[in-house]
Design a protein around this motif. Structure first.
Motif, PDB file in Angstrom:
ATOM      1  N   ALA A 204      10.372   6.541  -7.413  1.00  0.00           N
ATOM      2  CA  ALA A 204      10.741   6.588  -6.082  1.00  0.00           C
ATOM      3  C   ALA A 204      12.272   6.964  -6.052  1.00  0.00           C
ATOM      4  O   ALA A 204      12.759   7.451  -5.324  1.00  0.00           O
TER       5      ALA A 204
ATOM      6  N   GLN B 147       7.950  -5.451  -0.358  1.00  0.00           N
ATOM      7  CA  GLN B 147       6.429  -5.518  -0.347  1.00  0.00           C
ATOM      8  C   GLN B 147       5.889  -6.511  -0.625  1.00  0.00           C
ATOM      9  O   GLN B 147       4.678  -7.073  -0.373  1.00  0.00           O
TER      10      GLN B 147
ATOM     11  N   SER C 262      12.820  12.912  -4.869  1.00  0.00           N
ATOM     12  CA  SER C 262      13.295  12.151  -5.971  1.00  0.00           C
ATOM     13  C   SER C 262      13.479  13.051  -7.181  1.00  0.00           C
ATOM     14  O   SER C 262      14.391  12.692  -7.973  1.00  0.00           O
TER      15      SER C 262
ATOM     16  N   MET D 108       2.522   6.532  -7.816  1.00  0.00           N
ATOM     17  CA  MET D 108       3.411   5.400  -7.957  1.00  0.00           C
ATOM     18  C   MET D 108       4.424   5.466  -6.719  1.00  0.00           C
ATOM     19  O   MET D 108       4.948   4.498  -6.485  1.00  0.00           O
ATOM     20  N   MET D 109       4.556   6.475  -5.980  1.00  0.00           N
ATOM     21  CA  MET D 109       5.313   6.475  -5.035  1.00  0.00           C
ATOM     22  C   MET D 109       4.532   5.486  -3.785  1.00  0.00           C
ATOM     23  O   MET D 109       5.321   5.016  -2.950  1.00  0.00           O
TER      24      MET D 109
ATOM     25  N   VAL E 110       2.667   3.267  -4.212  1.00  0.00           N
ATOM     26  CA  VAL E 110       2.443   1.722  -4.253  1.00  0.00           C
ATOM     27  C   VAL E 110       3.268   1.065  -3.695  1.00  0.00           C
ATOM     28  O   VAL E 110       3.050  -0.117  -3.364  1.00  0.00           O
ATOM     29  N   PHE E 111       4.418   1.855  -3.233  1.00  0.00           N
ATOM     30  CA  PHE E 111       5.618   1.086  -2.374  1.00  0.00           C
ATOM     31  C   PHE E 111       5.404   1.525  -0.877  1.00  0.00           C
ATOM     32  O   PHE E 111       6.317   1.164  -0.130  1.00  0.00           O
ATOM     33  N   GLY E 112       4.286   2.131  -0.708  1.00  0.00           N
ATOM     34  CA  GLY E 112       4.050   2.552   0.957  1.00  0.00           C
ATOM     35  C   GLY E 112       5.204   3.686   1.205  1.00  0.00           C
ATOM     36  O   GLY E 112       5.173   4.011   2.364  1.00  0.00           O
TER      37      GLY E 112
ATOM     38  N   GLY F  67       8.060   3.963   1.278  1.00  0.00           N
ATOM     39  CA  GLY F  67       9.568   3.358   1.866  1.00  0.00           C
ATOM     40  C   GLY F  67      10.509   3.156   0.780  1.00  0.00           C
ATOM     41  O   GLY F  67      11.874   2.995   1.281  1.00  0.00           O
ATOM     42  N   ALA F  68      10.160   3.105  -0.367  1.00  0.00           N
ATOM     43  CA  ALA F  68      11.470   3.048  -1.446  1.00  0.00           C
ATOM     44  C   ALA F  68      12.001   4.240  -1.830  1.00  0.00           C
ATOM     45  O   ALA F  68      12.685   4.221  -2.743  1.00  0.00           O
ATOM     46  N   VAL F  69      11.244   5.444  -1.487  1.00  0.00           N
ATOM     47  CA  VAL F  69      11.894   6.689  -1.883  1.00  0.00           C
ATOM     48  C   VAL F  69      13.525   6.825  -1.711  1.00  0.00           C
ATOM     49  O   VAL F  69      13.911   6.406  -0.539  1.00  0.00           O
ATOM     50  N   ILE F  70      14.050   7.003  -2.735  1.00  0.00           N
ATOM     51  CA  ILE F  70      15.686   7.246  -2.626  1.00  0.00           C
ATOM     52  C   ILE F  70      16.161   7.966  -1.513  1.00  0.00           C
ATOM     53  O   ILE F  70      15.463   8.981  -1.241  1.00  0.00           O
TER      54      ILE F  70
END
Lengths: 285, 283
Positions: free
Chosen positions: A177, A240, B77, B259-260, B262-264, B266-269
């Motif tokens: 991410a 989260q 990403s 895996m992107m 799994v953070f919903g 929201g964590a993508v840079i």
């Protein structure tokens, strides 16, 4: 061979879907009879018979104990007796639920009710010889001090391995991410491992445990490794875990407390090493 | 979360049926449980189907928008990674963003065309029955984004980029192997020596065709991924082999955003911005 196997499975899957789509089992779905096999399958999550599972688990645990502690015949006998008691106790509960449910027919509305009665057994199954068992209590009383220290050290190593694997998982996920350089990745992994502790007990929420623990490390520490946009993304990712804090507490997924056998071992190794240094210096003088 | 399209539901049903065949869990309730789990992993796999405008015409933008939205984080990403490891100049950054946006548009069009071909249903069955793993759009997208990046790099930057890509892949591989072994240890009480031997074997025999995706260990952590027995059993004792053979193993679909998600998401840079204003600068 692997590929051929996949082909067979895939075509079999097509067949299953065609049958399902044709509506053939509709009446079966409405009236569900709980058979012996289905009961076992629900209890063990499809892994055979419950008692066979526990006996296989006992064999593996005894083998692990012998590997670590070199059990005497008397210790071996006591442990097997304690395990037999645990198994018998579980078997009695199993039989009670079995007799109440198996061989009867249920409609769709009752399936959930049936499941609610079986689920506690499924949850208990892996813990029959666990920390609360007589087997475990007898083991801790029967082993001599040195044997117990060796056993605890092995368990601590296994738990630490498992925890570090989860931290690696988190770092890899976060890296997808919010990409990092190799150096950042390794440093982030080390920072989380060094600033958090493995859980007292593992469970299905291990992933969230890592998030919760890592969220307690101050941003300033992360900022020493990561760039500001990465720290911002990390904070969002870690948030989260906030919703799971209470669940983790309830499940006993709290940081390991007490004297860590791994730390004791590391201190002992450091002492040995410094004793060696003194000897070398003494010889030199 | 994307809308559930017929393809998703078909894929979930197929995966569910495959699990039913592979495993011995043929009871309805266990299947229902697995269906819920499998659907979580797979229903992010495909973009929403074409959207029809009120007049019955297909709205092109509406059809492409969800795919663009789904793959944009992957592009961001990918560009962020390249920028970080290679140190883009301003010009390279703008070139990479422009090329990336162009790629995203073409990729989305390709995906829409591909999904339309699949809509008949039989093609899905046909593709699933092939011995090869079906083409994974995420893997394809990652590979194409890397090509976009390479097109703007100098030779020195390319070397660094390839080296960092390889290290990144190795880290992820090791994470999967360690999690696999931790999962086995949970059931079979492995010794340190056994863990080491298993690590060595799995690393040496690593193949994406059998390797479970990383998100397996987050979203479906209660299941043991299916790993070829030949890699595992030589390192186990007889008691452990009994446990291993009795464990229910599950094959997981690979076509998801993993895996992107799994953070919903929201964590993508957000250090790479693909807004129109950026693009205007490049024109």
């Amino acid at each position: 061979m692997w590929r051929n196997c996949s082909r067979v499975r895939a075509w079999a899957a097509v067949l299953v879907i065609v049958v399902l789509a044709a509506g053939a089992p509709a009446s079966r779905a409405q009236n569900f009879e709980l058979t012996e096999d289905q009961f076992d399958s629900w209890v063990t999550n499809g892994n055979g018979s419950a008692i066979e599972r526990i006996e296989a688990q006992l064999a593996v645990q005894m083998s692990g104990l012998k590997r670590t502690c070199a059990l005497s015949p008397e210790q071996d006998r006591k442990l097997r007796l304690a395990a037999a008691y645990d198994i018998e106790r579980f078997q009695a509960r199993l039989a009670e639920v079995h007799d109440r449910l198996v061989g009867k027919t249920y409609d769709q509305n009752q399936i959930n009710e049936v499941w609610m009665q079986i689920q506690p057994l499924q949850e208990e199954l892996p813990r029959v010889l666990g920390p609360q068992s007589l087997f475990n209590k007898v083991m801790r009383r029967t082993l001599e001090e040195g044997q117990l220290a060796g056993f605890d050290l092995v368990q601590a190593e296994r738990a630490q391995y498992r925890y570090q694997a989860k931290v690696q998982l988190f770092v890899t996920a976060f890296d997808r991410a919010a990409p990092m350089t190799e150096q950042q990745r390794i440093k982030l992994y080390r920072l989380i491992v060094e600033t958090t502790r493995r859980p007292q007990r593992f469970g299905q929420y291990d992933w969230y445990y890592v998030l919760v623990q890592a969220s307690k490390t101050p941003d300033a520490k992360y900022a020493e490794i990561l760039e500001p946009p990465q720290v911002k993304a990390l904070r969002r990712a870690l948030q989260q875990g906030r919703h799971y804090e209470q669940t983790l507490q309830q499940e006993g997924c709290v940081p390991f407390e007490g004297r860590d056998p791994l730390a004791v071992e590391a201190e002992a190794a450091a002492d040995d090493s410094s004793d060696g240094d003194e000897l070398v210096q003494g010889d030199a003088s | 979360m994307l809308a559930r399209c017929p393809c998703c539901l078909t894929a979930a049903a197929l995966a569910l049926a495959m699990n039913a065949v592979v495993s011995r869990a043929d009871d309805d309730a266990a299947l229902a449980q697995e269906a819920a789990a499998v659907t979580v992993a797979i229903d992010v796999a495909f973009p929403a189907a074409a959207v029809e405008a009120p007049g019955g015409e297909v709205d092109e933008d509406a059809r492409l928008a969800p795919i663009r939205a789904q793959y944009e984080p992957l592009l961001k990403s990918g560009l962020s990674f390249a920028n970080r490891v290679c140190g883009f100049s301003d010009e390279q950054r703008q070139q990479a963003i422009a090329a990336g946006v162009k790629w995203l548009d073409e990729f989305a069009r390709g995906q829409v065309a591909g999904n339309q071909n699949q809509r008949g249903g039989l093609l899905v069955f046909w593709a699933a029955a092939q011995p090869q793993r079906p083409a994974d759009p995420v893997v394809a997208a990652e590979s194409q984004i890397a090509d976009v990046v390479r097109s703007v790099l100098t030779d020195d930057q390319k070397r660094e980029y390839e080296s960092q890509l390889a290290q990144r892949a190795a880290f992820g591989r090791q994470a999967i192997i360690d999690n696999l072994i931790a999962k086995m240890d949970e059931h079979m009480d492995l010794s340190v020596e056994q863990r080491e031997k298993l690590t060595k074997t799995l690393l040496a025999r690593w193949d994406e065709n059998w390797a479970p995706p990383l998100e397996t260990f987050v979203q479906m952590s209660q299941y043991m991924p299916a790993i070829p027995d030949e890699f595992v059993t030589p390192h186990l004792s007889d008691e452990q082999k009994r446990i291993w053979s009795g464990l229910q193993k599950v094959s997981f679909g690979r076509e998801n955003f993993g895996m992107m998600d799994v953070f919903g998401g929201g964590a993508v840079i957000d250090d790479i911005i693909l807004k129109d204003s950026d693009l205007k600068d490049t024109e």
